[in-house]
Design an enzyme around this catalytic site. Structure first.
Site, short mmCIF file in Angstrom:
data_model
loop_
_atom_site.label_atom_id
_atom_site.label_comp_id
_atom_site.label_asym_id
_atom_site.label_seq_id
_atom_site.Cartn_x
_atom_site.Cartn_y
_atom_site.Cartn_z
N LYS A 183 -10.91 -4.90 -5.47
CA LYS A 183 -11.81 -3.83 -5.91
C LYS A 183 -11.04 -2.53 -6.19
O LYS A 183 -11.57 -1.62 -6.78
CB LYS A 183 -12.91 -3.60 -4.88
N LYS B 231 -4.01 -10.74 -7.21
CA LYS B 231 -5.27 -10.97 -6.49
C LYS B 231 -6.40 -10.13 -7.08
O LYS B 231 -6.20 -8.98 -7.44
CB LYS B 231 -5.03 -10.59 -5.02
N LYS C 81 0.82 -1.21 0.00
CA LYS C 81 0.00 0.00 0.00
C LYS C 81 0.85 1.26 0.00
O LYS C 81 0.49 2.25 -0.61
CB LYS C 81 -0.96 0.02 1.20
P1 AMP Z 1 -10.68 -6.60 1.90
O1 AMP Z 1 -11.40 -6.43 0.63
O2 AMP Z 1 -9.20 -6.50 1.70
O3 AMP Z 1 -11.23 -5.79 3.04
O4 AMP Z 1 -10.90 -8.13 2.30
C1 AMP Z 1 -12.04 -8.64 2.95
C2 AMP Z 1 -11.90 -10.15 3.08
O5 AMP Z 1 -11.96 -10.77 1.79
C3 AMP Z 1 -10.57 -10.59 3.69
O6 AMP Z 1 -10.78 -11.72 4.51
C4 AMP Z 1 -9.75 -10.97 2.50
O7 AMP Z 1 -8.77 -11.94 2.81
C5 AMP Z 1 -10.80 -11.53 1.54
N1 AMP Z 1 -10.40 -11.31 0.15
C6 AMP Z 1 -10.20 -10.13 -0.48
N2 AMP Z 1 -9.85 -10.30 -1.77
C7 AMP Z 1 -9.83 -11.65 -1.98
C8 AMP Z 1 -9.54 -12.49 -3.10
N3 AMP Z 1 -9.22 -11.99 -4.31
N4 AMP Z 1 -9.61 -13.82 -2.94
C9 AMP Z 1 -9.95 -14.36 -1.76
N5 AMP Z 1 -10.24 -13.64 -0.65
C10 AMP Z 1 -10.18 -12.30 -0.75
#
Ligand code: AMP
Ligand code: TRP
Length: 330
Positions: free
Chosen positions: A198, A195, A113
């Protein structure tokens, strides 16, 4: 008799992708009967990168409604908003005093980040994993369902729990990660080596839970594959492998079954079916979301009740911690 405790959090920073859904939220719903679950919309984490107040407000309620649409039942689980329970940031301060700078310096998410936006290197972005540890440790959490990217943060939470327990006597439960064996990492549809996120600048890389049918179909059609032309699950075909994970997660079929089904057929058939599977999988979620999101009073009732339940537990734990570090009780 006592159920084990599960805690997880999701940031209200924009819409959720099917990566969030498959890697995290879908599993949250399945844990509700067996465990005592706390699910938290972590708005305080979200402001570690710049947010417009109006958007943050909207996104927080969106995520709350989406979690419910994905099957989180506020009667079974404690569903709440992080900033409504001030004990999270209060415990984070105490935990900051036992966190080493070097530990935070090694966090790969911080490194990523901070590379992305040099001009916004604020100290909260750096100490963010300490707040996450506080979230978890406040509730005597046993298990934390997260995607693989959060494993390192969870290690820190474990470490801080042990360090505090050693220094001040037994206080915190040492939490374990709960990471699904596959689907733990859904990759970008445009670059299967990174990965699905969003915050990707290319919107064709991700599918949002609230994307309309045509957008979903278009994004799957455009998903990067390879020139091998055979639906097969291996690391030399990362694009197809990723699509197979998505297919399996939405259809409930095993990878083997799916691979067999498309033997001798091209990617065209496979993708066309996948389009419909994802569209059909998301449409009940979208319907529920729309109904919930239009009833603000109902949402308000739910997050108020959630934070009351969470506060009861959080207050007890923080009182214990304050006593152990030597603060005079109020
Ligand atoms: P975040 O969007 O970073 O707040 O992630 C929210 C949750 O979704 C966390 O537990 C992440 O590990 C999971 N997560 C986010 N992106 C992915 C992805 N591409 N594949 C699997 N899990 C994800
Ligand atoms: N840091 C997590 C993420 O970006 C969100 C989060 C905050 C979290 N606090 C948590 C996840 C506690 C699990 C437990 O995805």
């Amino acid at each position: 008799m006592d159920k084990k405790i599960v805690f997880s959090g999701v940031q209200p920073s924009g819409a959720l992708t099917i990566g969030n859904y498959i890697g995290a939220i879908k599993r949250w719903a399945t844990l509700q009967d067996e465990y005592n679950c706390y699910y938290c919309v972590v708005d305080q984490h979200a402001i570690t990168v710049p947010q417009k107040a109006k958007d943050l407000r909207k996104n927080t309620l969106d995520i709350l409604a989406l979690l419910m649409a994905c099957g989180i039942d506020h009667e079974k689980s404690t569903l709440f908003i992080q900033s409504h329970v001030p004990e999270h940031s209060e415990l984070a301060w105490v935990l900051n005093t036992i966190t080493y700078m070097g530990q935070l310096n090694r966090m790969t998410q911080f490194k990523d980040k901070s590379k992305r936006s040099e001009e916004n290197l604020n100290s909260a972005l750096f100490t963010y994993p300490v707040l996450m540890a506080a979230d978890i440790l406040l509730y005597k959490t046993n298990l934390v369902p997260v995607g693989e990217d959060q494993k390192q943060h969870l290690e820190l939470a474990r470490d801080l729990a042990e360090r505090f327990n050693n220094r001040y006597s037994d206080t915190f439960m040492v939490p374990e990660p709960l990471i699904g064996e596959f689907g733990a990492r859904i990759m970008s549809l445009q670059d299967p080596n990174s990965k699905m996120s969003k915050s990707d600048s290319d919107e064709n890389g991700y599918i949002l839970l609230l994307d309309d049918k045509n957008t979903i179909r278009r994004k799957i059609k455009r998903a990067v594959t390879d020139s091998i032309g055979e639906v097969s699950y291996n690391d030399d075909q990362p694009g197809i492998k990723n699509l197979l994970n998505i297919y399996s997660s939405f259809s409930g079929e095993t990878i083997e079954t799916i691979v067999e089904k498309y033997e001798g057929r091209g990617y065209g058939d496979f993708k066309k079916d996948l389009e419909e599977i994802v569209v059909d999988g998301l449409s009940p979620i979208q319907e529920k979301f729309n109904a919930l999101r239009s009833d603000k009073a109902y949402l308000e009732e739910i997050y108020r009740k959630g934070s009351e339940k969470a506060s009861d537990e959080a207050r007890k734990m923080l009182r214990k911690v304050y006593k152990k570090v030597g603060f005079i009780p109020r």
